[in-house]
Design a protein around this motif. Structure first.
Motif, PDB file in Angstrom:
ATOM      1  N   VAL A 162       0.839  -1.203   0.000  1.00 31.38           N
ATOM      2  CA  VAL A 162       0.000   0.000   0.000  1.00 31.38           C
ATOM      3  C   VAL A 162       0.875   1.253   0.000  1.00 31.38           C
ATOM      4  CG1 VAL A 162      -1.745   1.294   1.284  1.00 31.38           C
ATOM      5  CG2 VAL A 162      -1.919  -1.203   1.109  1.00 31.38           C
ATOM      6  N   TRP A 163       2.018   1.195   0.696  1.00 30.48           N
ATOM      7  CA  TRP A 163       2.961   2.330   0.655  1.00 30.48           C
ATOM      8  C   TRP A 163       3.396   2.616  -0.779  1.00 30.48           C
ATOM      9  CZ3 TRP A 163       7.945   2.159  -1.238  1.00 30.48           C
ATOM     10  CH2 TRP A 163       8.695   3.331  -1.094  1.00 30.48           C
ATOM     11  N   LEU A 164       3.734   1.569  -1.520  1.00 28.84           N
ATOM     12  CA  LEU A 164       4.177   1.758  -2.907  1.00 28.84           C
ATOM     13  C   LEU A 164       3.036   2.279  -3.766  1.00 28.84           C
ATOM     14  CD1 LEU A 164       6.337   1.576  -5.061  1.00 28.84           C
ATOM     15  CD2 LEU A 164       5.781  -0.869  -5.338  1.00 28.84           C
ATOM     16  N   VAL A 165       1.833   1.753  -3.567  1.00 28.01           N
ATOM     17  CA  VAL A 165       0.665   2.265  -4.289  1.00 28.01           C
ATOM     18  C   VAL A 165       0.506   3.757  -4.023  1.00 28.01           C
ATOM     19  CG1 VAL A 165      -1.860   2.210  -4.383  1.00 28.01           C
ATOM     20  CG2 VAL A 165      -0.566   0.057  -4.366  1.00 28.01           C
ATOM     21  N   ASP A 166       0.605   4.145  -2.753  1.00 25.20           N
ATOM     22  CA  ASP A 166       0.470   5.558  -2.396  1.00 25.20           C
ATOM     23  C   ASP A 166       1.551   6.409  -3.052  1.00 25.20           C
ATOM     24  OD1 ASP A 166      -1.759   5.115  -0.845  1.00 25.20           O
ATOM     25  OD2 ASP A 166      -0.653   4.974   1.049  1.00 25.20           O
ATOM     26  N   ARG A 167       2.785   5.883  -3.104  1.00 24.29           N
ATOM     27  CA  ARG A 167       3.888   6.612  -3.733  1.00 24.29           C
ATOM     28  C   ARG A 167       3.590   6.894  -5.206  1.00 24.29           C
ATOM     29  NH1 ARG A 167       9.188   7.611  -1.547  1.00 24.29           N
ATOM     30  NH2 ARG A 167       8.260   8.190   0.420  1.00 24.29           N
ATOM     31  N   ILE A 168       3.094   5.856  -5.897  1.00 28.55           N
ATOM     32  CA  ILE A 168       2.805   6.018  -7.325  1.00 28.55           C
ATOM     33  C   ILE A 168       1.614   6.948  -7.528  1.00 28.55           C
ATOM     34  CG2 ILE A 168       2.106   4.792  -9.424  1.00 28.55           C
ATOM     35  CD1 ILE A 168       3.641   2.336  -8.316  1.00 28.55           C
ATOM     36  N   LEU A 169       0.566   6.786  -6.716  1.00 25.36           N
ATOM     37  CA  LEU A 169      -0.585   7.680  -6.817  1.00 25.36           C
ATOM     38  C   LEU A 169      -0.176   9.129  -6.590  1.00 25.36           C
ATOM     39  CD1 LEU A 169      -3.412   5.721  -4.946  1.00 25.36           C
ATOM     40  CD2 LEU A 169      -3.349   6.292  -7.379  1.00 25.36           C
ATOM     41  N   LYS A 170       0.626   9.371  -5.554  1.00 22.94           N
ATOM     42  CA  LYS A 170       1.033  10.741  -5.231  1.00 22.94           C
ATOM     43  C   LYS A 170       1.852  11.355  -6.347  1.00 22.94           C
ATOM     44  CE  LYS A 170       3.181  13.514  -1.578  1.00 22.94           C
ATOM     45  NZ  LYS A 170       3.879  13.484  -0.268  1.00 22.94           N
ATOM     46  N   SER A 171       2.643  10.534  -7.051  1.00 24.76           N
ATOM     47  CA  SER A 171       3.485  11.062  -8.130  1.00 24.76           C
ATOM     48  C   SER A 171       2.656  11.620  -9.282  1.00 24.76           C
ATOM     49  CB  SER A 171       4.413   9.959  -8.660  1.00 24.76           C
ATOM     50  OG  SER A 171       3.704   9.016  -9.456  1.00 24.76           O
ATOM     51  N   GLY A 172       1.401  11.164  -9.388  1.00 20.71           N
ATOM     52  CA  GLY A 172       0.546  11.640 -10.484  1.00 20.71           C
ATOM     53  C   GLY A 172      -0.373  12.772 -10.115  1.00 20.71           C
ATOM     54  N   VAL A 173      -0.379  13.167  -8.825  1.00 19.41           N
ATOM     55  CA  VAL A 173      -1.256  14.263  -8.395  1.00 19.41           C
ATOM     56  C   VAL A 173      -0.836  15.551  -9.106  1.00 19.41           C
ATOM     57  CG1 VAL A 173      -1.946  15.715  -6.457  1.00 19.41           C
ATOM     58  CG2 VAL A 173      -1.816  13.244  -6.165  1.00 19.41           C
ATOM     59  N   GLY A 174      -1.791  16.213  -9.707  1.00 21.46           N
ATOM     60  CA  GLY A 174      -1.515  17.470 -10.394  1.00 21.46           C
ATOM     61  C   GLY A 174      -1.193  17.334 -11.862  1.00 21.46           C
ATOM     62  N   VAL A 175      -0.808  16.107 -12.295  1.00 20.13           N
ATOM     63  CA  VAL A 175      -0.446  15.930 -13.704  1.00 20.13           C
ATOM     64  C   VAL A 175      -1.626  16.249 -14.611  1.00 20.13           C
ATOM     65  CG1 VAL A 175       0.257  14.231 -15.435  1.00 20.13           C
ATOM     66  CG2 VAL A 175       1.365  14.257 -13.199  1.00 20.13           C
ATOM     67  N   LEU A 176      -2.854  15.860 -14.179  1.00 18.38           N
ATOM     68  CA  LEU A 176      -4.046  16.071 -15.001  1.00 18.38           C
ATOM     69  C   LEU A 176      -4.923  17.203 -14.465  1.00 18.38           C
ATOM     70  CD1 LEU A 176      -5.119  12.373 -15.675  1.00 18.38           C
ATOM     71  CD2 LEU A 176      -3.979  13.923 -17.243  1.00 18.38           C
ATOM     72  N   SER A 177      -4.370  18.041 -13.591  1.00 20.74           N
ATOM     73  CA  SER A 177      -5.201  19.066 -12.949  1.00 20.74           C
ATOM     74  C   SER A 177      -5.830  20.017 -13.967  1.00 20.74           C
ATOM     75  CB  SER A 177      -4.378  19.859 -11.933  1.00 20.74           C
ATOM     76  OG  SER A 177      -3.250  20.454 -12.550  1.00 20.74           O
ATOM     77  N   GLU A 178      -5.101  20.338 -15.025  1.00 23.25           N
ATOM     78  CA  GLU A 178      -5.647  21.249 -16.026  1.00 23.25           C
ATOM     79  C   GLU A 178      -6.690  20.575 -16.914  1.00 23.25           C
ATOM     80  OE1 GLU A 178      -2.589  23.129 -18.241  1.00 23.25           O
ATOM     81  OE2 GLU A 178      -1.595  24.006 -16.486  1.00 23.25           O
ATOM     82  N   GLU A 179      -6.733  19.235 -16.879  1.00 23.86           N
ATOM     83  CA  GLU A 179      -7.696  18.502 -17.690  1.00 23.86           C
ATOM     84  C   GLU A 179      -9.014  18.270 -16.957  1.00 23.86           C
ATOM     85  OE1 GLU A 179      -6.719  17.532 -20.957  1.00 23.86           O
ATOM     86  OE2 GLU A 179      -5.185  18.956 -20.288  1.00 23.86           O
ATOM     87  N   TYR A 180      -9.039  18.577 -15.653  1.00 23.70           N
ATOM     88  CA  TYR A 180     -10.221  18.271 -14.847  1.00 23.70           C
ATOM     89  C   TYR A 180     -11.050  19.516 -14.601  1.00 23.70           C
ATOM     90  CZ  TYR A 180     -13.147  16.609 -11.006  1.00 23.70           C
ATOM     91  OH  TYR A 180     -14.218  16.270 -10.226  1.00 23.70           O
ATOM     92  N   GLU A 181     -12.316  19.435 -14.969  1.00 25.31           N
ATOM     93  CA  GLU A 181     -13.269  20.495 -14.653  1.00 25.31           C
ATOM     94  C   GLU A 181     -14.047  20.043 -13.423  1.00 25.31           C
ATOM     95  OE1 GLU A 181     -17.229  22.631 -16.592  1.00 25.31           O
ATOM     96  OE2 GLU A 181     -15.802  21.568 -17.892  1.00 25.31           O
TER      97      GLU A 181
END
Length: 357
Positions: A162-181
């Motif tokens: 779960v730690w590794l899952v969280d690490r990977i999830l956190k790395s993608g935070v903000g990458v698609l922020s401009e694509e989300y309304e």
């Protein structure tokens, strides 16, 4: 419900990391990132093993770019070493969830794919009179990390995984922020806008987790609605039935259920119609008795073919590359009634003489 523990050592074992490297390099050995990693393969794998075992692993920055076919989408690719880690994780946890997926989920699964999904669509179109066609708004940018994590931890009780899952999830935070309304759901307050969400489309983990996320919908459709004829490919899905009122009732139920996943349908396009009018699905229009390629798909290939032929004539593209592109397209569109289209395309675009043979 069975939960799984003691998985993490399998993730960072050298044998699993080497297998993950081989899978990550597939189709990419000629590219610089994969070649650089391979140059000191043992050292790079040992370094990854050490970082994972000691939980000091930190994902690198994404490389992002847009594609415009079939629609404008942001693709975010992780560094090669991170893609090795993604494969290593999926090697271990994907089988746990794969056995829980329904047969009629076709994206990013071994033995499935677009052509099998199209065949299944034809199968149902010949047996039912009506279809409900649906897709999810802003699917990848909308995937809620807390909900996804909750689904994963129902079955995975290994805190290190779960730690590794969280690490990977956190790395993608903000990458698609401009694509989300921003979408608001019942009970939301202002903090809802701060919920971590979004999976980078270029990640293997994102493709796998998308199936995990919408497996909740699959189970709802099959077990609660008891729909016998249902197909899903990523966030595009079809429900077949013998009458319109049943399908309209299922549509309303799906809209309500998706709110629990913080997702919304494209309601304007989620319509019930006769299968005899043709079902637009995965680049084709599927009828009970035949299948046509969508017009824009044929136009897009002709545009690409003209560019390839011009590059070939100028000596910038080799014969093998041109042949591979043509064979790949022909193999794909041969799953529809496209003989006349193929003949017209290649008659209109003959192979030119090379300027510098």
């Amino acid at each position: 419900m069975k939960t799984y523990r003691h998985l993490y050592a399998q993730v960072w074992s050298f044998d699993n990391l080497y297998l993950a490297y081989r899978r990550a390099r597939k189709g990419k050995r000629g590219q610089e990132p994969a070649a650089n990693f391979e140059f000191d393969l043992e050292g790079n794998l040992l370094q990854l093993q050490e970082e994972l075992a000691t939980k000091t692993y930190q994902p690198g920055p994404y490389h992002s770019f847009y594609i415009h076919e079939p629609k404008r989408r942001l693709i975010s690719a992780a560094p090669f070493r991170d893609r090795v880690v993604h494969h290593a994780l999926c090697n271990v946890i994907e089988p746990i969830f794969e056995r829980r997926f329904i047969d009629d989920s076709y994206a990013n699964r071994v033995g499935k794919g677009t052509h099998r999904a199209l065949d299944r669509c034809t199968f149902f179109a010949r047996r039912y009179s009506y279809v409900l066609q649906c897709d999810v708004q802003q699917f990848f940018p909308s995937i809620d990390h807390a909900i996804l994590r909750g689904i994963l931890t129902r079955y995975i009780a290994d805190g290190d995984v779960v730690w590794l899952v969280d690490r990977i999830l956190k790395s993608g935070v903000g990458v698609l922020s401009e694509e989300y309304e921003m979408q608001w759901f019942p009970g939301d307050d202002l903090t809802a806008s701060l919920r971590p969400r979004g999976l980078p489309i270029g990640n293997l983990t994102s493709q796998f987790w998308a199936n995990v996320y919408l497996s909740e919908l699959d189970q709802f459709v099959k077990r609660t609605l008891k729909c016998p004829a249902y197909i899903r490919y990523v966030d595009d899905f079809l429900l077949f039935g013998g009458d319109k009122p049943t399908l309209h009732a299922w549509r309303a139920a799906i809209i309500a259920f998706l709110i629990t996943l913080r997702l919304r349908l494209h309601e304007a396009s989620a319509q019930v119609y006769p299968v005899t009018t043709g079902i637009p699905f995965l680049g084709f229009r599927v009828y009970p008795a035949h299948r046509r390629l969508k017009r824009r798909k044929g136009i897009a290939f002709q545009r690409r073919l003209k560019q390839l032929l011009a590059a070939y004539a100028a000596g910038a593209v080799e014969q093998e590359q041109l042949d591979a592109a043509v064979r790949g397209w022909v193999a794909h569109v041969s799953h529809g009634d496209t003989y006349g289209l193929r003949r017209a395309v290649f008659q209109a675009n003959p192979v030119p003489r090379r300027l510098n043979p």
